[in-house]
Design an enzyme around this catalytic site. Sequence first.
Site, mmCIF file in Angstrom:
data_model
loop_
_atom_site.group_PDB
_atom_site.id
_atom_site.type_symbol
_atom_site.label_atom_id
_atom_site.label_comp_id
_atom_site.label_asym_id
_atom_site.label_seq_id
_atom_site.Cartn_x
_atom_site.Cartn_y
_atom_site.Cartn_z
ATOM 1 N N HIS A 34 0.935 -1.275 0.072
ATOM 2 C CA HIS A 34 0.085 0.095 -0.074
ATOM 3 C C HIS A 34 0.829 1.317 0.032
ATOM 4 C CE1 HIS A 34 1.025 0.218 4.240
ATOM 5 N NE2 HIS A 34 0.461 -0.978 4.352
ATOM 6 N N HIS A 37 4.028 1.446 2.308
ATOM 7 C CA HIS A 37 5.284 0.742 1.684
ATOM 8 C C HIS A 37 5.745 1.624 0.646
ATOM 9 C CE1 HIS A 37 2.589 -3.156 2.794
ATOM 10 N NE2 HIS A 37 3.819 -3.060 3.636
ATOM 11 N N LYS A 149 5.121 2.976 12.002
ATOM 12 C CA LYS A 149 3.910 2.032 12.303
ATOM 13 C C LYS A 149 4.157 1.016 13.163
ATOM 14 C CE LYS A 149 -0.156 0.191 11.065
ATOM 15 N NZ LYS A 149 0.342 -1.258 11.256
ATOM 16 N N ARG A 187 -3.377 -5.408 6.747
ATOM 17 C CA ARG A 187 -4.513 -5.936 7.504
ATOM 18 C C ARG A 187 -5.790 -5.104 7.380
ATOM 19 N NH1 ARG A 187 0.130 -7.923 10.931
ATOM 20 N NH2 ARG A 187 0.179 -10.440 10.943
#
Length: 297
Positions: A34, A37, A149, A187
């Site tokens: 996403h 990244h 994160k 997730r």
Amino acid sequence: MLSLSSPQVMQETALRWKQEGKRLALVPTMGALHEGHLALVRAARSLADKVVVSIFVNPLQFGPSEDFARYPRSFEQDSNKLEELGVDVLFSPSDKEFYPDGFVTRVSVSQLTENLCGKFRPGHFEGVATVCIKLFNTTQADVAVFGEKDFQQLRVLQQLSADLNLPLGIIPHPTIRDADGLALSSRNRYLSDTQRNAALRIPKATAAALEATQSPTATVAQVLMAASHWLESPDTRIQYLDVVSETNLVPVSPETPISTILLPRLCLAIWVGPTRLIDNVELVRRTLLLDSPERQV
Ligand code: AMP
């Protein structure tokens, strides 16, 4: 873009580039890429001549009752995204290639792994440290970029790198969020619309915690109360919600004034239905520390 799965070919390629005087940056991922990244990949691009992105869903870092089997996998789309960003190598070994029969070594970092996620995911950070040191060696990276994160992971890898004199820099990257504040995560794909709405309680909780921190006399208890107001709901379940010092990741006792904690950070893990989401936020911006000489650990 080269797409390699053999660790040996990856290492030979990297060694050749190093001999040519090239600087290598690595971005380790588990795929299902996403914008979070991709931000790391862009940062890596600006730091080195050659960028290697690994995609490996590392079985060692999942517990027996965790989501290894159903972890989202989208190799084709991931590969296209990386190609567009000008990545030099996509390294994606199979489980057998990276952990052949007879593989028995584990790398373990103590203390920093005792609290937060480490408390609820036994063996997780051992799996992370083991795979990362393999990735560092296989890719011969000069720098590796990791997201804030996963703050505990970042701190564990900084410690590992320092303790073992690894010849590479661990570069932190800020968390990338959706416009509504939810931290991007592979997730998040598990969430239904209703669950995603419930997950928005997380950025609301961190915002409330930051708001509570504005008071110069705010204590840990007050900040936690402001956050838990949002997280104690029928749709969300708190696994942990702690204020820690970034230095040691130990939860600070409730009566402690936030202003006396060195690098205070709110860290949380929240269940939304069957999905576990983590997030964290620094409670006092680093620039503010410059004019607060009385701060202590
Ligand atoms: P993962 O694929 O979840 O193992 O994550 C690979 C890398 O991307 C790790 O360094 C993560 O911390 C980082 N990452 C994941 N989500 C985000 C995000 N929302 N913002 C910044 N970095 C992230």
